[in-house]
Design an enzyme around this catalytic site. Structure first.
Site, PDB file in Angstrom:
ATOM      1  N   ARG A 261      12.378   5.140  29.458  1.00 15.89           N
ATOM      2  CA  ARG A 261      10.920   4.098  28.411  1.00 15.89           C
ATOM      3  C   ARG A 261      10.243   2.867  28.539  1.00 15.89           C
ATOM      4  NH1 ARG A 261      12.021   7.394  23.050  1.00 15.89           N
ATOM      5  NH2 ARG A 261      12.095  10.266  24.114  1.00 15.89           N
ATOM      6  N   GLU A 348      17.695   5.530  13.154  1.00 17.64           N
ATOM      7  CA  GLU A 348      16.983   6.642  14.253  1.00 17.64           C
ATOM      8  C   GLU A 348      18.111   7.137  15.131  1.00 17.64           C
ATOM      9  OE1 GLU A 348      13.461   6.547  15.415  1.00 17.64           O
ATOM     10  OE2 GLU A 348      13.827   8.295  16.268  1.00 17.64           O
ATOM     11  N   SER A 351      15.199  12.803  15.793  1.00 13.38           N
ATOM     12  CA  SER A 351      13.518  13.455  15.561  1.00 13.38           C
ATOM     13  C   SER A 351      13.732  14.698  15.930  1.00 13.38           C
ATOM     14  CB  SER A 351      12.269  12.481  16.441  1.00 13.38           C
ATOM     15  OG  SER A 351      11.163  11.486  15.125  1.00 13.38           O
ATOM     16  N   ARG A 389      22.871   5.710  21.009  1.00 11.63           N
ATOM     17  CA  ARG A 389      23.109   5.790  20.348  1.00 11.63           C
ATOM     18  C   ARG A 389      24.206   6.246  19.019  1.00 11.63           C
ATOM     19  NH1 ARG A 389      16.934   4.676  17.710  1.00 11.63           N
ATOM     20  NH2 ARG A 389      16.340   3.321  19.451  1.00 11.63           N
TER      21      ARG A 389
END
Length: 422
Positions: A261, A348, A351, A389
């Site tokens: 990204r 987060e 998702s 994460r």
RNA sequence: GGAGAGAUGGCCGAGUAGGUCGAAGGCGGUCGCCUGCUAAGCGAUUAUACGGGCUAAAACUCGUAUCAAGGGUUCGAAUCCCUUUCUCUCCGCCA
């Protein structure tokens, strides 16, 4: 992509949805273009019909040995006129298509109306954040101290937001990936896929990254290829343009991939640690379902992702994104947020979204039931989970006072029986 | 990278000295008949998208488009020409 006919016939519904999303898009130009297009199309089709009928007649006359010069001359002009009209029509279609591709999905009725992430609604919590008897360290300090994560050399070799994992760090990353894949394939019924990490622009349009969000991605120079921002793109497009057998639905796929990204516009956010990288690993869950079942499947998919955190003993909460925070292609999204001591907050880590027929229409993925017409499937996906994460959460939540990190039990078999990183 | 072959409907597979081809035939699917049941057999039917008409909406109906994609020639293209993409075979290179 929304259904053209639906937008045409229900402009108010679409306008209302756009407002809820705070999307600043006017429908009026679109409606006007659509009107023009249909009028031109009718004209051109009338002419084409004439050409077809007369051409047939010419063929018949010639076969009978008669000349038809006058008709040929007339049709020559008709054909020229058709060509001009077709050009106009094509131009209108392109404009309509582009507009349609930039209209976001309609939020589901159950999605809370709100401005932004502050209006997201917490659905449930699992686990208790640990009370540390000492000052807990952020994962970037733990990783550097244990010499298992190297941010500086990542920057040297590539640039900011690129990282080396090393030794037990690399092994932990790999263990987490395998643990997630094994859980989803063995316990949750997903079929594993290992996709290409680059896709063409057509696939990016299919899942909704293009045409609107080109600046979020890395494009390979002199090609039509992009590095994937998530395995959702190749895996959803797996069935691009296909008609699936109804009896094969629902289809469950899970996939490991690296994700790339550009993080345009994220300068200054999460600058330290593994949280926001240009390249990270993720295990993705993707589903293709019948329309009637997609919301039930969304709950199951979310539960599948949560299960990983439960097995790893990481506290988390689940929130429903409000209309203002909802992704472009999604009709409803649950975010799963893991407890990160360094942020003193839930962050987060997954998702989970139901796109209903929005992606299916773009990617033209349908299914057929018996003799009935093909219908669009519903597509869903969710992270199961973001690996970097997860590793960050493990390092922080399982750190000890003397700087070592306990390895969660389910991961130990994947680490050669090791119980602690020291 | 070089040389060659190919791409047709859900699938397989005909069709290229341009004309009534949305496309033979087969398989598969659906409906009906037959059969004590199953299998087999017989008959019929079976593409998609878009626009118009008719609808509450469908069904239906009229039209247009679609034989990898895009462009060209022609009154008319699955059939001829050009470009691109993909697949296969051989050679070269390569993890």
């Amino acid at each position: 992509m929304l259904d053209l006919k639906f937008v045409r016939n229900n402009p108010d519904v679409v306008k209302d949805a756009l407002k809820k999303r705070n999307a600043n898009i006017s429908l009026e130009p679109f409606l006007k273009l659509d009107e023009q297009w249909r009028q031109k199309l009718a004209e051109a089709e009338k002419l084409k019909n004439k050409r077809n009928v007369v051409s047939e007649e010419i063929g018949r006359l010639k076969k009978a040995g008669r000349l038809a010069e006058d008709l040929v001359l007339e049709m020559r002009e008709v054909s020229a006129a058709i060509k001009d009209m077709d050009d106009e029509i094509r131009l209108l279609e392109q404009k309509i298509q582009l507009t349609l591709l930039e209209i976001p999905n309609l939020p589901d009725q159950s999605v809370p109306v709100g401005l932004d992430e502050n209006d997201n609604v917490e659905v449930r919590r699992w686990g208790e954040p640990r009370q540390f008897g000492f000052e807990p360290k952020p994962h970037w300090d733990i990783g550097e101290a244990l010499d298992i994560i190297d941010f500086e050399r990542g920057s040297k070799v590539t640039g900011a937001r690129f990282t080396f994992y090393k030794g037990a760090g690399a092994a932990l990353e790999r263990a987490v990936i395998n643990f997630m894949l094994d859980t989803h394939t063995r316990e949750h019924g997903y079929v594993e896929v290992l996709p290409p990490f680059m896709v063409n622009s057509n696939s990016m349009i299919g899942t909704g990254q293009l045409p609107k969000f080109a600046e979020d991605m890395f494009k390979i120079e002199n090609t039509d290829y992009y590095l994937i921002p998530t395995a959702e793109v190749p895996v959803t497009n797996l069935y691009h343009g296909e008609i699936l057998e109804a009896e094969n639905l629902p289809i469950y796929h899970c996939a490991y991939s690296a994700c790339f990204r550009a993080e345009a516009g994220a300068a200054g956010r999460d600058t330290r640690g593994l949280i926001r990288q240009h390249q990270f690993n993720k295990v993705e869950l993707v589903k293709f379902t019948r329309p009637e079942e997609s919301y039930k499947e969304l709950e199951k998919l979310t539960a599948n992702a949560e299960k990983i955190l439960q097995l790893l003993g990481l506290p988390y909460r689940v929130v429903t994104l409000s209309t203002g925070d909802l992704g472009f292609s999604s009709a409803k999204t649950y975010d799963i947020e893991v407890w990160l001591p360094s942020y003193n907050a839930y962050k987060e880590i997954s998702s989970c979204s139901n796109f209903v027929d929005f992606q299916a229409r773009r990617a033209n993925i349908r299914f057929r039931e018996g003799k009935s017409k093909p219908r669009f499937v519903h597509t869903l996906n969710g992270s199961g989970l973001a690996v970097g994460r997860t590793v960050a959460a493990i390092l922080e939540n399982y750190q000890t006072e003397n700087g070592t990190v306990k390895i969660p039990e389910p991961l130990q078999p994947y680490m050669g029986g090791k119980t602690e990183i020291n």
